[in-house]
Each structure stands twice: as C-alpha cells, then as structure tokens.
Write an enzyme that holds these catalytic residues in place. Structure first.
Site, short mmCIF file in Angstrom:
data_model
loop_
_atom_site.label_atom_id
_atom_site.label_comp_id
_atom_site.label_asym_id
_atom_site.label_seq_id
_atom_site.Cartn_x
_atom_site.Cartn_y
_atom_site.Cartn_z
N TYR A 1 -44.29 65.45 -54.01
CA TYR A 1 -44.56 65.05 -55.40
C TYR A 1 -45.69 65.91 -55.98
O TYR A 1 -45.99 65.83 -57.17
CB TYR A 1 -44.94 63.56 -55.49
CG TYR A 1 -43.87 62.59 -55.03
CD1 TYR A 1 -42.57 63.01 -54.71
CD2 TYR A 1 -44.14 61.23 -54.91
CE1 TYR A 1 -41.61 62.12 -54.28
CE2 TYR A 1 -43.16 60.32 -54.49
CZ TYR A 1 -41.91 60.78 -54.17
OH TYR A 1 -40.95 59.88 -53.76
N LYS B 1 -42.60 53.29 -60.90
CA LYS B 1 -43.53 54.36 -61.31
C LYS B 1 -43.89 54.16 -62.77
O LYS B 1 -43.01 54.02 -63.63
CB LYS B 1 -42.88 55.74 -61.11
CG LYS B 1 -43.74 56.90 -61.60
CD LYS B 1 -43.40 57.32 -63.02
CE LYS B 1 -44.40 58.25 -63.66
NZ LYS B 1 -44.05 58.57 -65.06
N SER B 2 -45.18 54.17 -63.07
CA SER B 2 -45.60 54.32 -64.45
C SER B 2 -46.95 55.02 -64.44
O SER B 2 -47.78 54.75 -63.57
CB SER B 2 -45.73 52.97 -65.16
OG SER B 2 -46.15 53.22 -66.49
N ARG C 1 -48.01 49.83 -69.26
CA ARG C 1 -46.83 49.50 -68.45
C ARG C 1 -47.20 49.28 -66.99
O ARG C 1 -46.58 48.48 -66.30
CB ARG C 1 -45.77 50.59 -68.60
CG ARG C 1 -45.10 50.56 -69.97
CD ARG C 1 -43.88 51.45 -70.05
NE ARG C 1 -44.20 52.87 -70.11
CZ ARG C 1 -44.51 53.54 -71.22
NH1 ARG C 1 -44.54 52.91 -72.39
NH2 ARG C 1 -44.78 54.83 -71.18
P1 NAP Z 1 -38.55 53.80 -61.82
O1 NAP Z 1 -39.80 53.30 -61.23
O2 NAP Z 1 -37.34 52.97 -61.75
O3 NAP Z 1 -38.76 54.15 -63.37
C1 NAP Z 1 -39.76 54.98 -63.81
C2 NAP Z 1 -39.59 55.20 -65.30
O4 NAP Z 1 -39.69 53.96 -66.01
C3 NAP Z 1 -40.65 56.12 -65.87
O5 NAP Z 1 -40.02 56.93 -66.85
C4 NAP Z 1 -41.65 55.15 -66.51
O6 NAP Z 1 -42.31 55.77 -67.60
C5 NAP Z 1 -40.74 54.03 -66.97
N1 NAP Z 1 -41.38 52.69 -66.96
C6 NAP Z 1 -42.26 52.20 -66.06
N2 NAP Z 1 -42.58 50.93 -66.34
C7 NAP Z 1 -41.88 50.59 -67.44
C8 NAP Z 1 -41.79 49.42 -68.21
N3 NAP Z 1 -42.48 48.32 -67.91
N4 NAP Z 1 -40.97 49.42 -69.29
C9 NAP Z 1 -40.27 50.54 -69.64
N5 NAP Z 1 -40.31 51.68 -68.94
C10 NAP Z 1 -41.11 51.71 -67.84
O7 NAP Z 1 -38.13 55.23 -61.24
P2 NAP Z 1 -38.53 56.23 -60.10
O8 NAP Z 1 -39.78 56.97 -60.45
O9 NAP Z 1 -37.29 56.99 -59.84
O10 NAP Z 1 -38.81 55.35 -58.80
C11 NAP Z 1 -40.06 54.80 -58.49
C12 NAP Z 1 -40.72 55.48 -57.30
O11 NAP Z 1 -39.88 55.43 -56.15
C13 NAP Z 1 -40.97 56.98 -57.46
O12 NAP Z 1 -42.06 57.25 -58.31
C14 NAP Z 1 -41.21 57.38 -56.02
O13 NAP Z 1 -42.51 56.98 -55.61
C15 NAP Z 1 -40.12 56.55 -55.31
N6 NAP Z 1 -38.85 57.28 -55.09
C16 NAP Z 1 -38.49 57.60 -53.81
C17 NAP Z 1 -37.30 58.27 -53.55
C18 NAP Z 1 -36.91 58.59 -52.13
O14 NAP Z 1 -35.97 59.39 -51.94
N7 NAP Z 1 -37.52 58.01 -51.15
C19 NAP Z 1 -36.45 58.63 -54.61
C20 NAP Z 1 -36.81 58.28 -55.91
C21 NAP Z 1 -38.00 57.61 -56.14
P3 NAP Z 1 -43.93 55.75 -67.80
O15 NAP Z 1 -44.54 56.45 -66.63
O16 NAP Z 1 -44.09 56.49 -69.08
O17 NAP Z 1 -44.32 54.30 -67.90
#
Ligand code: NAP
Length: 313
Positions: A58, A273-274, A279
């Site tokens: 990351y 993630k935020s 948020r």
């Molecule tokens: P997520 O957490 O499902 O969504 C993140 C998105 O949602 C960002 O664009 C964020 O924007 C927005 N967001 C956050 N809170 C919100 C809310 N309350 N209302 C509206 N929008 C909101 O997606 P992700 O980043 O894919 O997954 C989370 C974490 O999982 C990653 O950061 C990583 O640490 C981990 N991950 C691991 C793998 C793996 O292969 N092991 C793969 C994918 C992800 P803002 O930042 O602008 O709030």
C-alpha cells in the site's frame, strides 16, 4: 454476542483477540496526497479504532507506523492497545524471504512486532525488485511456490515474536485445507481476509471457517472505492442499495453503518477504508444499535455472489 464499543474484540484460535472493526488503509498512491494516511490513522485512533489494516504494497506503512507512534507518545494509547495487520506480498513467498520481509515491514513501521501477519494472496510472483513482474508480453511472471513451506516460515515469525498471530488472505477452502492438513502443522491460520459484504456474503466459506475457528476479516465491506482500474464496477454500488438505506432510516444510520453492522453481527471483522475524518467517525458508530433477525435475513438476501475485487492476476 454483546457488541459494545468497549468489548468489540473477538477471540482468535491462538489465544489472542482481534477488534471487530479496523481501519483499512489502501488508497491509490498516485491519487492520494502524502500524509493522508497518517492523518486518517490518527483521527481513527482518537475516534476509538484500535485495529489498523495495512500492507507493504500500500506504500503508506511508514505513515501508519508514524501515526501509531505519535499516539503512543501523546499517551493516548499503549502499543498493546493497537492491533496492526501487515501482509506478505506475492514476490516474497520463498520461505527464506518471509522473515526478512516482515523485518522490513517492522523497520518501515518502526515497531517491534505486528499483531497479525497474513499471506496476502495464495499465489506467488517471481521474487525480485519488481512487485508486479511481467514478461515482454505484459503477462505476470509467476513463481513455483510451496504454500506449506511459506506457512512454516510464517510459523517461525510467530515463534520469534515478530508476529503475535498469523493468518492468510484470499484463500479458498481448498487452500485453507492444504495448510491445515500439512504434516507437522504448528499453528493454523487464525484468520482469512476475503471480500465480504451484503452483495458478496460468502456463506459457504464463512461456515467452513466458523467450523475451524478461523475468523473471517471482510475487506471492501462498503463495496470498494469503485476505482475502475481494479474494481469490477458492473456490480452496482453497495451503498445505494434501497434495502440498506431503508433499514438505515429506521435507526437513523447510513447505509454504510448498516452494511458494517450486518457484517460484525455475523461475526465478520470489518476493515472499512476512509481517509475522511467525518466518515472515519461515522464508520465507528455501529456499536449502539442492532439489526433484528428479520433485517439480517433481508440483508443476507441481497447477496449477488459477484465480487468487486476479481483479482484477475
Ligand atoms: P471499502 O472499505 O469497502 O470502501 C472504501 C471506499 O468507501 C472509499 O472510497 C471511501 O472513501 C468510501 N467510504 C468510506 N466510508 C464511507 C462512508 N461512511 N460512506 C460513504 N463512503 C465511504 O473498500 P476497500 O478499500 O476496497 O477495502 C477496505 C480495506 O480492505 C482496504 O483499505 C485494505 O486495507 C483491505 N483490502 C484488502 C484486500 C486483500 O486482498 N487482502 C483487498 C482489498 C482491500 P473516503 O476515504 O473518501 O471516505
């Protein structure tokens, strides 16, 4: 399960425990201003988060480590209050690379140990400086790997105290069984980090992991950032879902809070993630309401069995 903000940890099979809610830290390094992750982790710790999910790939682990160390120096937290999960990247699967790779992560974080170290993906790339090695035709260069040998090196990291717990990510049932049936297994994976949310509920894998005391950590619990460079955006946006929004209205909560609450109420750890302070705080406010059995069933029925994160590599 009594899910209050104070007791929001669940046990791991090795005697440790994991907070049900963590802060995800993946953000495209090209599009994210430097320092955003540092600020986000500090805001999260102030808001009550104790679990941070990160990874070497990351490219912001130094910011995560700095935030944790600053909050410790401020007296806000102690190191043992924090649960940090780091990940072993695909180019580092050969057993002799596992410990040096974790040591490199610890050096970047400037911490003595990680709470959880996981194999990020069950397949290996050619070791070397290129994190995404490709041949002249643009095809990934894979590497013959024995996941069981990689796992033994992970076990040695736990024995050395560099990782309190060890687990995996993106493993299917067959890959989990391969590790668990390994002759001479010392520690089984405590957790499996996989995509999990109302549109991809993973009922079979969840049941299998429950039976074997493996905690599911659900990534992309809000349906991802919908970045077309790695997300399958043909699946509709989760947070626009009418059922999640209608249930949210009843409790004066957002669709995001309902989606997160749904997961933790199933015993799935969530790592939204935020990097936005409002948020980040919003996502933490999921311990003061609960969904009825009927609402849980309604949300379960939203499952489309389609991944946002297809991991085509
Ligand atoms: P997520 O957490 O499902 O969504 C993140 C998105 O949602 C960002 O664009 C964020 O924007 C927005 N967001 C956050 N809170 C919100 C809310 N309350 N209302 C509206 N929008 C909101 O997606 P992700 O980043 O894919 O997954 C989370 C974490 O999982 C990653 O950061 C990583 O640490 C981990 N991950 C691991 C793998 C793996 O292969 N092991 C793969 C994918 C992800 P803002 O930042 O602008 O709030």
């Amino acid at each position: 399960m009594n899910l209050t903000a104070e007791s929001h940890r669940i046990p791991l099979s090795d005697g440790n425990s994991i907070p049900l809610l963590g802060l995800g830290t993946y953000a495209d390094p090209q599009k994210t201003p430097k320092g955003s992750c540092l600020e986000a982790v500090k805001v999260a710790i102030d808001a009550g988060y104790r679990h941070i999910d990160g990874a070497f790939v990351y490219f912001n682990e130094h910011e995560v480590g700095q935030a944790i160390r600053e909050k410790i120096a401020e007296g806000k937290i102690k190191r043992e209050d924090i649960f940090y999960c780091g990940k072993l990247w695909n180019t580092c699967h050969p057993p002799e690379l596992v410990r040096p790779t974790l040591e490199k992560t610890l050096k970047i974080l400037q911490l003595d140990y990680v709470d959880l170290y996981i194999i990020e993906l069950p397949m290996a790339f050619k070791p070397g400086d290129a994190l995404y090695p490709k041949d002249e035709n643009g095809k990934y260069i894979y590497h013959e790997t024995d996941l069981c040998a990689t796992w033994e090196a992970m076990e040695a990291c736990k024995d050395a105290g560099l990782a309190k717990s060890i687990g995996v990510s993106n493993f299917n049932r067959r890959q989990l069984e391969m590790i668990m049936n390994k002759p001479g297994l010392k520690y089984k994976p405590v957790s499996n980090q996989v995509e999990c949310h109302p549109y991809f509920t993973q009922p079979k894998l969840l049941e299998f992991c429950r039976q074997h005391d493996i905690v599911i950590v659900g990534y992309s619990p809000l349906g991802t950032s919908r970045d077309e460079s790695w997300v399958n955006v043909s699946s509709p946006p989760l947070l626009k879902d009418p059922v999640l929004n209608a249930i949210g209205k009843k409790y004066n909560k957002t669709a995001a809070q309902v989606a997160l609450r749904f997961s933790i109420q199933r015993g799935v750890v969530v790592i939204p993630k935020s990097f936005n302070p409002q948020r980040i705080r919003e996502n933490f406010q999921i311990f003061d309401f609960s969904l009825t059995e009927k609402e849980m069933k309604e949300i379960e029925a939203l499952n489309k069995n389609v991944r946002y994160v297809e991991l085509l590599m």
